[in-house]
Design an enzyme around this catalytic site. Structure first.
Site, PDB file in Angstrom:
ATOM      1  N   ARG A 142      -5.929  -2.787   3.931  1.00 51.75           N
ATOM      2  CA  ARG A 142      -6.056  -2.577   5.185  1.00 51.75           C
ATOM      3  C   ARG A 142      -7.128  -3.470   6.225  1.00 51.75           C
ATOM      4  O   ARG A 142      -6.319  -4.969   6.218  1.00 51.75           O
ATOM      5  CB  ARG A 142      -6.569  -1.201   4.982  1.00 51.75           C
ATOM      6  N   HIS A 173      -0.630   5.287   0.200  1.00 45.19           N
ATOM      7  CA  HIS A 173      -0.587   4.759  -1.148  1.00 45.19           C
ATOM      8  C   HIS A 173       1.452   4.264  -1.133  1.00 45.19           C
ATOM      9  O   HIS A 173       2.076   3.977  -1.598  1.00 45.19           O
ATOM     10  CB  HIS A 173      -1.030   5.337  -2.351  1.00 45.19           C
ATOM     11  N   LYS A 202     -16.713   4.365 -14.061  1.00 38.03           N
ATOM     12  CA  LYS A 202     -16.612   5.070 -12.362  1.00 38.03           C
ATOM     13  C   LYS A 202     -15.684   6.676 -13.416  1.00 38.03           C
ATOM     14  O   LYS A 202     -15.638   7.479 -13.777  1.00 38.03           O
ATOM     15  CB  LYS A 202     -15.394   4.891 -12.139  1.00 38.03           C
ATOM     16  N   SER A 215      -8.674   7.991   0.022  1.00 35.24           N
ATOM     17  CA  SER A 215      -8.604   8.999  -0.825  1.00 35.24           C
ATOM     18  C   SER A 215     -10.053   8.596  -0.646  1.00 35.24           C
ATOM     19  O   SER A 215     -10.413  10.348  -0.502  1.00 35.24           O
ATOM     20  CB  SER A 215      -8.860   8.128  -2.415  1.00 35.24           C
TER      21      SER A 215
HETATM   22  P1  ADP Z   1      -8.495   1.183  -6.507  1.00 34.72           P
HETATM   23  O1  ADP Z   1     -10.283   1.812  -6.894  1.00 34.72           O
HETATM   24  O2  ADP Z   1      -8.044  -0.070  -7.346  1.00 34.72           O
HETATM   25  O3  ADP Z   1      -9.025   0.116  -5.028  1.00 34.72           O
HETATM   26  P2  ADP Z   1      -6.900   2.724  -4.590  1.00 34.72           P
HETATM   27  O4  ADP Z   1      -6.252   4.103  -5.349  1.00 34.72           O
HETATM   28  O5  ADP Z   1      -8.179   3.396  -3.659  1.00 34.72           O
HETATM   29  O6  ADP Z   1      -7.779   2.199  -6.733  1.00 34.72           O
HETATM   30  O7  ADP Z   1      -5.874   1.326  -3.925  1.00 34.72           O
HETATM   31  C1  ADP Z   1      -5.201   1.094  -5.001  1.00 34.72           C
HETATM   32  C2  ADP Z   1      -4.810   0.196  -4.360  1.00 34.72           C
HETATM   33  O8  ADP Z   1      -4.089   0.683  -3.010  1.00 34.72           O
HETATM   34  C3  ADP Z   1      -5.490  -0.954  -2.976  1.00 34.72           C
HETATM   35  O9  ADP Z   1      -4.863  -2.187  -3.306  1.00 34.72           O
HETATM   36  C4  ADP Z   1      -5.656  -0.528  -1.996  1.00 34.72           C
HETATM   37  O10 ADP Z   1      -6.208  -1.245  -1.224  1.00 34.72           O
HETATM   38  C5  ADP Z   1      -5.040   0.598  -1.757  1.00 34.72           C
HETATM   39  N1  ADP Z   1      -4.901   1.526  -1.179  1.00 34.72           N
HETATM   40  C6  ADP Z   1      -5.361   2.695  -0.774  1.00 34.72           C
HETATM   41  N2  ADP Z   1      -5.600   2.897   0.156  1.00 34.72           N
HETATM   42  C7  ADP Z   1      -4.513   2.754   1.201  1.00 34.72           C
HETATM   43  C8  ADP Z   1      -3.625   2.930   2.694  1.00 34.72           C
HETATM   44  N3  ADP Z   1      -3.674   3.585   3.248  1.00 34.72           N
HETATM   45  N4  ADP Z   1      -2.782   1.150   3.468  1.00 34.72           N
HETATM   46  C9  ADP Z   1      -2.032   0.582   2.166  1.00 34.72           C
HETATM   47  N5  ADP Z   1      -2.929   0.552   0.580  1.00 34.72           N
HETATM   48  C10 ADP Z   1      -3.900   1.537   0.565  1.00 34.72           C
END
Ligand code: ADP
Length: 168
Positions: A92, A19, A43, A130
């Site tokens: 990703r 992130h 969720k 995450s």
């Molecule tokens: P959500 O539940 O909205 O997917 P996340 O916190 O999992 O929330 O992800 C938020 C955004 O950050 C999404 O667009 C996800 O693809 C991106 N993201 C999460 N981890 C990574 C990473 N390692 N590299 C690039 N983008 C990421």
């Protein structure tokens, strides 16, 4: 100008260095980046919203054009509230594509004029999520370098010895 402000929404449960990689790229492209932490009643998060908020705030402290907020409900309504027209999402592996594409198309349908900008992280974080962080930490694995220092502490408290760590 509304176009210079972008919203990066997500669960951030917890924030990872993936992130943060996307945040660093976004803040070079836009004047202001608002991190919108989603409070989703559908969720059950691993970390409650207050803890996620604290962790994100700590991780971006010192980034002068980044602010942190929480929101509920439709993302496009939140963009209106923020007077923003750009959504940032990280992309990703190929597996992200279909879901992200659907969401981007739906958001465009709900509010024409809103654009989703996809950014790719450094390859170091390409397979980081995450959820994976939780899985590894709960088994006693070391996630140093994959999450900000404050999150290491949160994980250590959540998984004191790793749920099923074995003695070597
Ligand atoms: P959500 O539940 O909205 O997917 P996340 O916190 O999992 O929330 O992800 C938020 C955004 O950050 C999404 O667009 C996800 O693809 C991106 N993201 C999460 N981890 C990574 C990473 N390692 N590299 C690039 N983008 C990421």
């Amino acid at each position: 100008m509304a176009d210079k402000r972008a919203v990066y929404p997500g669960s951030f449960d917890p924030i990872t260095n993936g992130h943060l990689d996307i945040i660093e790229r976004s803040r070079r492209l836009f004047d202001e980046v608002v991190l919108g932490i989603l409070e989703n009643p559908e969720k059950v998060p691993v970390f409650p919203i207050a803890q996620r908020l604290d962790a994100v705030r700590e991780a971006v402290a010192g980034m002068d054009n980044v602010s942190v907020d929480t929101f509920k409900g439709l993302l496009v309504d939140y963009l209106d509230h923020q007077n923003a027209r750009v959504i940032i999402r990280g992309i990703r592996a190929v597996s992200d594509f279909e879901y992200e594409f659907q969401m981007a198309m739906m958001n465009r349908r709900l509010r024409s004029g809103i654009e989703t900008v996809f950014l790719m992280p450094s390859e170091t974080y390409f397979f980081l999520s995450s959820q994976l962080v939780h899985e590894v930490a709960s088994l006693g694995g070391d996630v140093t370098g994959l999450v900000p220092p404050g999150v290491l502490g949160m994980l250590a408290r959540k998984y004191p010895r790793g749920r099923s760590r074995r003695k070597r």
